[in-house]
Design an enzyme around this catalytic site. Structure first.
Site, PDB file in Angstrom:
ATOM      1  N   CYS A   1       0.814  -1.229   0.000  1.00 12.79           N
ATOM      2  CA  CYS A   1       0.000   0.000   0.000  1.00 12.79           C
ATOM      3  C   CYS A   1       0.841   1.270   0.000  1.00 12.79           C
ATOM      4  CB  CYS A   1      -0.937   0.009   1.210  1.00 12.79           C
ATOM      5  SG  CYS A   1      -2.107  -1.353   1.205  1.00 12.79           S
TER       6      CYS A   1
ATOM      7  N   ASN B   1     -10.242   0.089   0.152  1.00 12.37           N
ATOM      8  CA  ASN B   1      -8.770   0.189   0.153  1.00 12.37           C
ATOM      9  C   ASN B   1      -8.234  -0.317  -1.189  1.00 12.37           C
ATOM     10  OD1 ASN B   1      -6.029  -0.092   0.551  1.00 12.37           O
ATOM     11  ND2 ASN B   1      -6.209  -1.113   2.542  1.00 12.37           N
TER      12      ASN B   1
ATOM     13  N   HIS C   1      -3.561   7.441   3.042  1.00 14.90           N
ATOM     14  CA  HIS C   1      -3.924   6.113   2.540  1.00 14.90           C
ATOM     15  C   HIS C   1      -5.320   5.777   3.044  1.00 14.90           C
ATOM     16  CE1 HIS C   1      -3.938   2.053   1.324  1.00 14.90           C
ATOM     17  NE2 HIS C   1      -3.687   1.527   2.509  1.00 14.90           N
TER      18      HIS C   1
HETATM   19  O1  UT7 Z   1      -3.802  -1.149   3.662  1.00 13.52           O
HETATM   20  C1  UT7 Z   1      -2.978  -1.748   4.604  1.00 13.52           C
HETATM   21  C2  UT7 Z   1      -3.310  -1.265   5.942  1.00 13.52           C
HETATM   22  N1  UT7 Z   1      -4.477  -1.961   6.456  1.00 13.52           N
HETATM   23  C3  UT7 Z   1      -5.099  -1.444   7.497  1.00 13.52           C
HETATM   24  O2  UT7 Z   1      -4.743  -0.380   7.940  1.00 13.52           O
HETATM   25  C4  UT7 Z   1      -6.212  -2.260   8.124  1.00 13.52           C
HETATM   26  C5  UT7 Z   1      -6.113  -2.110   9.613  1.00 13.52           C
HETATM   27  N2  UT7 Z   1      -7.115  -2.856  10.360  1.00 13.52           N
HETATM   28  C6  UT7 Z   1      -8.425  -2.530  10.361  1.00 13.52           C
HETATM   29  O3  UT7 Z   1      -8.843  -1.635   9.644  1.00 13.52           O
HETATM   30  C7  UT7 Z   1      -9.349  -3.241  11.307  1.00 13.52           C
HETATM   31  O4  UT7 Z   1      -8.580  -4.003  12.222  1.00 13.52           O
HETATM   32  C8  UT7 Z   1     -10.365  -4.181  10.617  1.00 13.52           C
HETATM   33  C9  UT7 Z   1     -11.387  -3.347   9.859  1.00 13.52           C
HETATM   34  C10 UT7 Z   1      -9.634  -5.091   9.655  1.00 13.52           C
HETATM   35  C11 UT7 Z   1     -11.114  -5.030  11.644  1.00 13.52           C
HETATM   36  O5  UT7 Z   1     -11.738  -4.207  12.598  1.00 13.52           O
HETATM   37  P1  UT7 Z   1     -11.651  -4.577  14.149  1.00 13.52           P
HETATM   38  O6  UT7 Z   1     -12.439  -3.574  14.854  1.00 13.52           O
HETATM   39  O7  UT7 Z   1     -10.191  -4.681  14.491  1.00 13.52           O
HETATM   40  O8  UT7 Z   1     -12.398  -5.985  14.187  1.00 13.52           O
HETATM   41  P2  UT7 Z   1     -11.840  -7.410  14.642  1.00 13.52           P
HETATM   42  O9  UT7 Z   1     -10.887  -7.933  13.637  1.00 13.52           O
HETATM   43  O10 UT7 Z   1     -11.387  -7.345  16.052  1.00 13.52           O
HETATM   44  O11 UT7 Z   1     -13.160  -8.272  14.602  1.00 13.52           O
HETATM   45  C12 UT7 Z   1     -14.219  -7.996  15.516  1.00 13.52           C
HETATM   46  C13 UT7 Z   1     -15.315  -9.009  15.270  1.00 13.52           C
HETATM   47  C14 UT7 Z   1     -14.829 -10.452  15.302  1.00 13.52           C
HETATM   48  O12 UT7 Z   1     -15.831 -11.231  15.932  1.00 13.52           O
HETATM   49  P3  UT7 Z   1     -15.683 -11.668  17.466  1.00 13.52           P
HETATM   50  O13 UT7 Z   1     -14.415 -12.460  17.537  1.00 13.52           O
HETATM   51  O14 UT7 Z   1     -15.608 -10.383  18.231  1.00 13.52           O
HETATM   52  O15 UT7 Z   1     -16.920 -12.441  17.701  1.00 13.52           O
HETATM   53  C15 UT7 Z   1     -14.746 -10.822  13.852  1.00 13.52           C
HETATM   54  O16 UT7 Z   1     -14.929 -12.187  13.627  1.00 13.52           O
HETATM   55  O17 UT7 Z   1     -15.892  -8.801  13.989  1.00 13.52           O
HETATM   56  C16 UT7 Z   1     -15.892 -10.041  13.272  1.00 13.52           C
HETATM   57  N3  UT7 Z   1     -15.739  -9.747  11.847  1.00 13.52           N
HETATM   58  C17 UT7 Z   1     -16.754  -9.508  11.029  1.00 13.52           C
HETATM   59  N4  UT7 Z   1     -18.079  -9.487  11.235  1.00 13.52           N
HETATM   60  C18 UT7 Z   1     -18.856  -9.190  10.186  1.00 13.52           C
HETATM   61  C19 UT7 Z   1     -14.572  -9.631  11.151  1.00 13.52           C
HETATM   62  N5  UT7 Z   1     -14.851  -9.329   9.864  1.00 13.52           N
HETATM   63  C20 UT7 Z   1     -16.189  -9.243   9.779  1.00 13.52           C
HETATM   64  C21 UT7 Z   1     -17.061  -8.935   8.709  1.00 13.52           C
HETATM   65  N6  UT7 Z   1     -18.387  -8.929   8.964  1.00 13.52           N
HETATM   66  N7  UT7 Z   1     -16.617  -8.648   7.464  1.00 13.52           N
END
Ligand code: UT7
Length: 323
Positions: A114, A280, A250
């Site tokens: 990225c 993204n 970004h």
């Molecule tokens: O371009 C390169 C740079 N990339 C980035 O900067 C990305 C950085 N990371 C992020 O933007 C965030 O960490 C994410 C958007 C990827 C994830 O957000 P989060 O608030 O960190 O969520 P999480 O991964 O902790 O997931 C929370 C919950 C989980 O369920 P439990 O374990 O709490 O029951 C996941 O299984 O959300 C669940 N989950 C989803 N639910 C519905 C994960 N993906 C999804 C989804 N739909 N698509």
């Protein structure tokens, strides 16, 4: 009088097919509400088979040249930031050179995930300042839809396809001293390579590879590293946040972007946001956002623009440009 790299035009290309969150939610276990609340993404554009990194990059480059009032004869180098080239070789940049009808100079692809556009801008600026190139197209072109695991809801909802480009030209003499690329700063930390990566490649016949991400860890590093990159850019130029007219970050997650805006003390209307519509697009995200804000007149000649990005590697960096 030192040579400066003047950003004389920008362009972008998005695939024709728009895919809403609801459309994804009909296929995988996710929801429009989850995607919007966690990321700010409402939709993304996904490439058709013919919309490759070369196809999209060529269109973005043509628009950048047209907006610069330039043509193929003004180009002597092409740098493409991409993790999704059409072929292992020739480089996407060289394919684009042929498509544009550029008959001299050189071109190469650059792999920094990225951060590919910021890395490319930095390399181009160095070449222009040292007199090794005079007109450089810097392009970010990505088809992440082809390297996503469409069964992994934690990653596949986050990305979109597209291309963005800028044309940098050597400027000398009156009027150019305060314009152009003022600074770039690049960073990488290979020890963090396993928090965001593609688990294969063309070099692995057994494993073409899909994207793997530890979202929470990347998020944590993004906020810390990008804040550091912004402070580094300001202090290297003897500037404060009050001097910045626009932040073009970004576009990975609206929450990260808003945190950066708050840190800079920039009101939301001074931060260019496309993540809601583009998702993204990796190396394409910054030049796409820049091209949009230049085209609609938000960013004007004389404005001081701070760009930053972070991606797999980890790689990250910033570029400060006076338009
Ligand atoms: O371009 C390169 C740079 N990339 C980035 O900067 C990305 C950085 N990371 C992020 O933007 C965030 O960490 C994410 C958007 C990827 C994830 O957000 P989060 O608030 O960190 O969520 P999480 O991964 O902790 O997931 C929370 C919950 C989980 O369920 P439990 O374990 O709490 O029951 C996941 O299984 O959300 C669940 N989950 C989803 N639910 C519905 C994960 N993906 C999804 C989804 N739909 N698509």
């Amino acid at each position: 009088m030192p040579i400066r790299s003047i950003l004389s035009g920008a362009g972008g290309y998005l695939p024709e097919r728009l895919v809403s969150n609801d459309e994804l939610a009909a296929q995988i276990d996710t929801s429009d509400t989850w995607i919007r609340e966690r990321t700010g993404i409402r939709q993304r554009y996904l490439a058709a088979p013919h919309e490759t990194a070369c196809f999209m990059g060529t269109r973005a480059a043509r628009e950048a040249l047209a907006n610069a009032g330039a043509g193929p004869d003004d180009v002597d180098a092409i740098i493409v930031g991409t993790s999704t080239p059409d072929q292992a070789f020739p480089a996407t940049a060289v394919r684009i050179q042929a498509e544009l009808g550029v008959t001299r100079g050189f071109g190469f692809d650059l792999s920094a995930a990225c951060s590919g556009f910021i890395y490319g801008l930095s390399v181009a600026d160095s070449m222009i300042r040292t007199g090794n190139a005079h007109g450089v197209l810097v392009i970010g072109s990505e088809v992440y839809s082809r390297i996503l695991d469409w069964k992994d809801r934690a990653t596949c909802v986050l990305f979109g396809d597209g291309a963005g480009a800028v044309f940098l030209q050597a400027g000398e003499g009156y009027g150019s001293a305060d314009r152009g690329v003022l600074s770039t700063h690049l960073h990488a930390q290979g020890t963090l390579g396993d928090i965001l990566y593609v688990n294969g490649s063309v070099g692995r016949r057994d494993l073409p590879g899909t994207l793997v991400m530890n979202g929470k860890e990347v998020f944590r590093h993004a906020v810390i590293r990008l804040a550091g990159a912004v402070e580094e850019a300001l202090s290297a130029n003897g500037l404060t946040t009050a001097d910045i007219d626009w932040l073009v970050p970004h576009q990975a997650n609206l929450r990260i972007i808003e945190a950066m805006g708050r840190r800079l003390g920039l009101p939301a209307e001074r931060v260019v946001i496309t993540v809601d519509r583009h998702a993204n697009t990796s190396a394409a995200s910054v030049p796409l956002a820049l091209a949009e804000a230049l085209a609609d007149g938000r960013i004007k000649s004389g404005d001081l623009v701070l760009m930053e990005a972070l991606g797999g590697g980890l790689t990250w960096g910033s570029a400060l440009v006076r338009i």
